[in-house]
Scaffold this motif. Sequence first.
Motif, short mmCIF file in Angstrom:
data_model
loop_
_atom_site.label_atom_id
_atom_site.label_comp_id
_atom_site.label_asym_id
_atom_site.label_seq_id
_atom_site.Cartn_x
_atom_site.Cartn_y
_atom_site.Cartn_z
N ALA A 8 0.86 -1.18 0.00
CA ALA A 8 0.00 0.00 0.00
C ALA A 8 0.90 1.23 0.00
O ALA A 8 1.94 1.25 0.66
N ASP A 9 0.49 2.24 -0.76
CA ASP A 9 1.20 3.51 -0.83
C ASP A 9 0.33 4.58 -0.18
O ASP A 9 -0.90 4.53 -0.28
N GLY A 10 0.98 5.53 0.48
CA GLY A 10 0.21 6.59 1.11
C GLY A 10 1.06 7.80 1.42
O GLY A 10 2.29 7.78 1.23
N PRO A 11 0.44 8.85 1.94
CA PRO A 11 1.12 10.12 2.16
C PRO A 11 1.90 10.21 3.47
O PRO A 11 2.61 11.18 3.70
N ALA A 12 1.80 9.21 4.34
CA ALA A 12 2.47 9.30 5.64
C ALA A 12 3.99 9.29 5.47
O ALA A 12 4.53 8.82 4.47
N ASP A 13 4.67 9.81 6.47
CA ASP A 13 6.12 9.80 6.52
C ASP A 13 6.60 8.38 6.83
O ASP A 13 6.00 7.72 7.70
N PRO A 14 7.65 7.88 6.15
CA PRO A 14 8.13 6.53 6.44
C PRO A 14 8.46 6.30 7.91
O PRO A 14 8.17 5.23 8.46
N GLY A 15 9.05 7.29 8.58
CA GLY A 15 9.36 7.15 9.99
C GLY A 15 8.12 6.98 10.85
O GLY A 15 8.12 6.22 11.83
N THR A 16 7.05 7.68 10.48
CA THR A 16 5.78 7.55 11.20
C THR A 16 5.21 6.16 11.03
O THR A 16 4.74 5.54 11.99
N VAL A 17 5.25 5.65 9.80
CA VAL A 17 4.72 4.31 9.53
C VAL A 17 5.55 3.27 10.29
O VAL A 17 4.98 2.35 10.90
N TRP A 18 6.86 3.41 10.28
CA TRP A 18 7.70 2.47 11.03
C TRP A 18 7.33 2.50 12.51
O TRP A 18 7.21 1.45 13.15
N GLU A 19 7.11 3.68 13.06
CA GLU A 19 6.75 3.78 14.47
C GLU A 19 5.41 3.11 14.75
O GLU A 19 5.22 2.50 15.80
N ARG A 20 4.48 3.19 13.81
CA ARG A 20 3.18 2.52 13.98
C ARG A 20 3.36 1.01 14.05
O ARG A 20 2.56 0.32 14.70
N TYR A 21 4.36 0.48 13.36
CA TYR A 21 4.71 -0.94 13.48
C TYR A 21 5.47 -1.21 14.77
O TYR A 21 5.18 -2.15 15.49
N ALA A 22 6.48 -0.40 15.05
CA ALA A 22 7.42 -0.69 16.13
C ALA A 22 6.79 -0.62 17.51
O ALA A 22 7.21 -1.35 18.42
N ASP A 23 5.80 0.22 17.71
CA ASP A 23 5.14 0.37 19.00
C ASP A 23 3.85 -0.44 18.99
O ASP A 23 2.85 -0.04 18.38
N THR A 24 3.85 -1.57 19.66
CA THR A 24 2.69 -2.47 19.64
C THR A 24 1.43 -1.83 20.20
O THR A 24 0.33 -2.27 19.89
N ARG A 25 1.59 -0.77 21.02
CA ARG A 25 0.41 -0.07 21.55
C ARG A 25 -0.36 0.63 20.44
O ARG A 25 -1.53 0.98 20.63
N LEU A 26 0.27 0.85 19.28
CA LEU A 26 -0.38 1.55 18.17
C LEU A 26 -1.07 0.61 17.18
O LEU A 26 -1.79 1.07 16.31
N TRP A 27 -0.84 -0.69 17.28
CA TRP A 27 -1.38 -1.61 16.29
C TRP A 27 -2.89 -1.49 16.12
O TRP A 27 -3.39 -1.52 15.01
N SER A 28 -3.61 -1.33 17.20
CA SER A 28 -5.08 -1.27 17.09
C SER A 28 -5.56 0.04 16.46
O SER A 28 -6.72 0.13 16.05
#
Length: 130
Positions: A8-28
């Motif tokens: 999937a492609d989108g406008p988010a910053d790559p660092g932001t997307v990585w953080e959404r993966y890296a922090d399990t509290r954000l998965w939901s």
Amino acid sequence: MTHLSLHADGPADPGTVWERYADTRLWSTWSPQISRVELEGAGDRIATGLRGRVIAIGGLRVPFEVTSVDAEAMKWSWRVRIGPVAVRLDHGVAAHPGGVRTTLDLHGLLPVVALYAPVAQLALRRLVSA
């Protein structure tokens, strides 16, 4: 064993997307099938060897283990298992024109991969949104 690649492609910053993966509290927040994550041990960040359970909508508890993490390359893998059925998920994040591209390679039995793919695609689109 079936292998299916999604992206999937989108406008988010790559660092932001990585953080959404890296922090399990954000998965939901981006994965509609996950209501919460329960971890074994301390910390909330993905790391090789991290184990826990994803609590799906409806209460289904899915055990998982993170099998590899390369934060510099923004890639990680994990294995989920329900009884005898296991699926490996390999994730990646990269800069892409206009924002970011995230990839997911699913490895598992055909029926499981086929049923999960539409839900995973929706989650990926939400993951890369601004």
